[in-house]
Motif scaffolding. Structure first.
Motif, PDB file in Angstrom:
ATOM      1  N   ALA A   1      21.738   0.655  25.948  1.00 45.93           N
ATOM      2  CA  ALA A   1      22.205  -0.243  24.884  1.00 45.93           C
ATOM      3  C   ALA A   1      23.296   0.444  24.079  1.00 45.93           C
ATOM      4  N   ARG A   2      23.091   1.706  23.736  1.00 50.50           N
ATOM      5  CA  ARG A   2      24.102   2.459  22.981  1.00 50.50           C
ATOM      6  C   ARG A   2      25.427   2.488  23.737  1.00 50.50           C
ATOM      7  N   ALA A   3      25.361   2.749  25.033  1.00 54.81           N
ATOM      8  CA  ALA A   3      26.590   2.825  25.834  1.00 54.81           C
ATOM      9  C   ALA A   3      27.324   1.486  25.829  1.00 54.81           C
ATOM     10  N   TYR A   4      26.593   0.385  25.976  1.00 52.94           N
ATOM     11  CA  TYR A   4      27.236  -0.934  25.964  1.00 52.94           C
ATOM     12  C   TYR A   4      27.823  -1.246  24.588  1.00 52.94           C
ATOM     13  N   LEU A   5      27.109  -0.889  23.541  1.00 45.42           N
ATOM     14  CA  LEU A   5      27.629  -1.134  22.196  1.00 45.42           C
ATOM     15  C   LEU A   5      28.886  -0.305  21.927  1.00 45.42           C
ATOM     16  N   GLN A   6      28.894   0.930  22.375  1.00 42.08           N
ATOM     17  CA  GLN A   6      30.092   1.753  22.187  1.00 42.08           C
ATOM     18  C   GLN A   6      31.283   1.142  22.924  1.00 42.08           C
ATOM     19  N   ARG A   7      31.046   0.701  24.147  1.00 43.65           N
ATOM     20  CA  ARG A   7      32.126   0.056  24.911  1.00 43.65           C
ATOM     21  C   ARG A   7      32.586  -1.225  24.216  1.00 43.65           C
ATOM     22  N   LEU A   8      31.628  -1.998  23.720  1.00 40.14           N
ATOM     23  CA  LEU A   8      31.946  -3.244  23.033  1.00 40.14           C
ATOM     24  C   LEU A   8      32.817  -2.973  21.811  1.00 40.14           C
ATOM     25  N   HIS A   9      32.425  -2.005  21.007  1.00 41.20           N
ATOM     26  CA  HIS A   9      33.152  -1.742  19.763  1.00 41.20           C
ATOM     27  C   HIS A   9      34.500  -1.066  19.993  1.00 41.20           C
ATOM     28  N   GLU A  10      34.754  -0.614  21.202  1.00 39.29           N
ATOM     29  CA  GLU A  10      36.096  -0.121  21.543  1.00 39.29           C
ATOM     30  C   GLU A  10      37.076  -1.264  21.783  1.00 39.29           C
ATOM     31  N   VAL A  11      36.558  -2.430  22.181  1.00 45.24           N
ATOM     32  CA  VAL A  11      37.440  -3.534  22.562  1.00 45.24           C
ATOM     33  C   VAL A  11      37.354  -4.744  21.634  1.00 45.24           C
ATOM     34  N   ALA A  12      36.359  -4.785  20.773  1.00 37.90           N
ATOM     35  CA  ALA A  12      36.182  -5.948  19.894  1.00 37.90           C
ATOM     36  C   ALA A  12      35.634  -5.483  18.545  1.00 37.90           C
ATOM     37  N   LYS A  13      35.981  -6.238  17.512  1.00 34.85           N
ATOM     38  CA  LYS A  13      35.446  -5.933  16.190  1.00 34.85           C
ATOM     39  C   LYS A  13      33.939  -6.165  16.196  1.00 34.85           C
ATOM     40  N   PRO A  14      33.201  -5.302  15.518  1.00 32.47           N
ATOM     41  CA  PRO A  14      31.759  -5.525  15.429  1.00 32.47           C
ATOM     42  C   PRO A  14      31.455  -6.850  14.735  1.00 32.47           C
ATOM     43  N   ASN A  15      30.375  -7.479  15.155  1.00 38.12           N
ATOM     44  CA  ASN A  15      29.890  -8.666  14.469  1.00 38.12           C
ATOM     45  C   ASN A  15      28.469  -8.388  13.995  1.00 38.12           C
ATOM     46  N   ALA A  16      27.882  -9.319  13.317  1.00 41.87           N
ATOM     47  CA  ALA A  16      26.554  -9.097  12.747  1.00 41.87           C
ATOM     48  C   ALA A  16      25.536  -8.756  13.827  1.00 41.87           C
ATOM     49  N   GLU A  17      25.603  -9.436  14.947  1.00 41.14           N
ATOM     50  CA  GLU A  17      24.626  -9.176  16.006  1.00 41.14           C
ATOM     51  C   GLU A  17      24.810  -7.794  16.614  1.00 41.14           C
ATOM     52  N   SER A  18      26.045  -7.423  16.914  1.00 41.03           N
ATOM     53  CA  SER A  18      26.261  -6.111  17.538  1.00 41.03           C
ATOM     54  C   SER A  18      25.883  -4.984  16.584  1.00 41.03           C
ATOM     55  N   LEU A  19      26.130  -5.189  15.293  1.00 42.32           N
ATOM     56  CA  LEU A  19      25.749  -4.168  14.319  1.00 42.32           C
ATOM     57  C   LEU A  19      24.230  -4.054  14.200  1.00 42.32           C
ATOM     58  N   TRP A  20      23.537  -5.180  14.204  1.00 39.14           N
ATOM     59  CA  TRP A  20      22.081  -5.163  14.138  1.00 39.14           C
ATOM     60  C   TRP A  20      21.502  -4.493  15.382  1.00 39.14           C
ATOM     61  N   LEU A  21      22.078  -4.776  16.545  1.00 37.78           N
ATOM     62  CA  LEU A  21      21.634  -4.095  17.766  1.00 37.78           C
ATOM     63  C   LEU A  21      21.864  -2.593  17.640  1.00 37.78           C
ATOM     64  N   GLY A  22      22.982  -2.228  17.027  1.00 37.74           N
ATOM     65  CA  GLY A  22      23.270  -0.812  16.808  1.00 37.74           C
ATOM     66  C   GLY A  22      22.254  -0.162  15.880  1.00 37.74           C
ATOM     67  N   VAL A  23      21.889  -0.847  14.807  1.00 39.05           N
ATOM     68  CA  VAL A  23      20.871  -0.325  13.884  1.00 39.05           C
ATOM     69  C   VAL A  23      19.572  -0.077  14.639  1.00 39.05           C
ATOM     70  N   GLN A  24      19.128  -1.076  15.392  1.00 39.82           N
ATOM     71  CA  GLN A  24      17.865  -0.953  16.123  1.00 39.82           C
ATOM     72  C   GLN A  24      17.912   0.188  17.136  1.00 39.82           C
ATOM     73  N   THR A  25      19.038   0.280  17.838  1.00 39.99           N
ATOM     74  CA  THR A  25      19.200   1.307  18.862  1.00 39.99           C
ATOM     75  C   THR A  25      19.165   2.703  18.258  1.00 39.99           C
ATOM     76  N   GLU A  26      19.961   2.913  17.234  1.00 42.77           N
ATOM     77  CA  GLU A  26      20.057   4.255  16.646  1.00 42.77           C
ATOM     78  C   GLU A  26      18.781   4.639  15.893  1.00 42.77           C
ATOM     79  N   ARG A  27      18.081   3.653  15.370  1.00 46.56           N
ATOM     80  CA  ARG A  27      16.794   3.920  14.710  1.00 46.56           C
ATOM     81  C   ARG A  27      15.815   4.521  15.720  1.00 46.56           C
ATOM     82  N   VAL A  28      15.750   3.925  16.904  1.00 52.49           N
ATOM     83  CA  VAL A  28      14.845   4.423  17.946  1.00 52.49           C
ATOM     84  C   VAL A  28      15.321   5.772  18.490  1.00 52.49           C
TER      85      VAL A  28
END
Length: 177
Positions: free
Chosen positions: A120-147
């Motif tokens: 999930a972290r790898a996909y989010l990093q790739r996503l945020h390289e090509v698109a601005k973060p949105n509420a969902e991607s940021l929330w996924l990031g919070v959950q991922t990094e928390r774990v």
């Protein structure tokens, strides 16, 4: 095709279906019409037919965005609770266009739900390289990094979510509301 989309937006599903079929009878290689019809069919629980139209769109070598059709096929499979097939289609989308934001977001969400947080972290990093973060991607990031235990990354995602999307359901979830 355009009239079919309009009829669907007006809630006239019978007329929309009729016009999608007419558009494809006039131009059987129209990938955009196949993709739109596939989305329509999926929304109307005709998933097997939808899948055929998505694949028809994607296989056309002249179609400029087959990753869209593959991503939509994945979304349709996911609504049918077939996460394995959804993942297969999202991977196909990313094999065509490794920087396609919609497929990257779906893969991130799929991996968070499957508790595959490193992926999930790898996909989010790739996503945020090509698109601005949105509420969902940021929330996924919070959950991922928390774990994963990266407190700095979790705090960064949290701050971006609270400041950038304070009224979003994800920010409210973060704040425990």
């Amino acid at each position: 095709n355009a009239i079919a989309v309009l009829y669907e937006n007006l809630g006239e599903t019978g007329k929309a279906d009729e016009h999608f079929r007419r558009a494809l009878s006039l131009d059987p290689k129209n990938s955009q019409a196949h993709n739109n019809y596939g989305s329509f069919l999926c929304r109307n629980q005709r998933r097997d037919d939808a899948e055929q139209h998505f694949l028809e769109a994607a296989k056309n070598p002249l179609y400029e965005t087959p990753e869209v059709a593959y991503t939509n096929a994945g979304i349709c499979a996911n609504t049918a609770k077939d996460s394995a097939k959804a993942e297969e289609y999202w991977r196909k989308a990313l094999s065509v266009n490794p920087r396609f934001p919609a497929a990257l977001l779906h893969m991130a969400r799929l991996n968070v739900n499957a508790k595959n947080f490193l992926q999930a972290r790898a996909y989010l990093q790739r996503l945020h390289e090509v698109a601005k973060p949105n509420a969902e991607s940021l929330w996924l990031g919070v959950q991922t990094e928390r774990v994963l235990g990266d407190k700095n990354a979790e705090a960064s995602y949290s701050m971006l979510l609270k400041n950038g999307f304070p009224d979003s359901p994800q920010a409210k979830q973060l704040l425990g509301q």
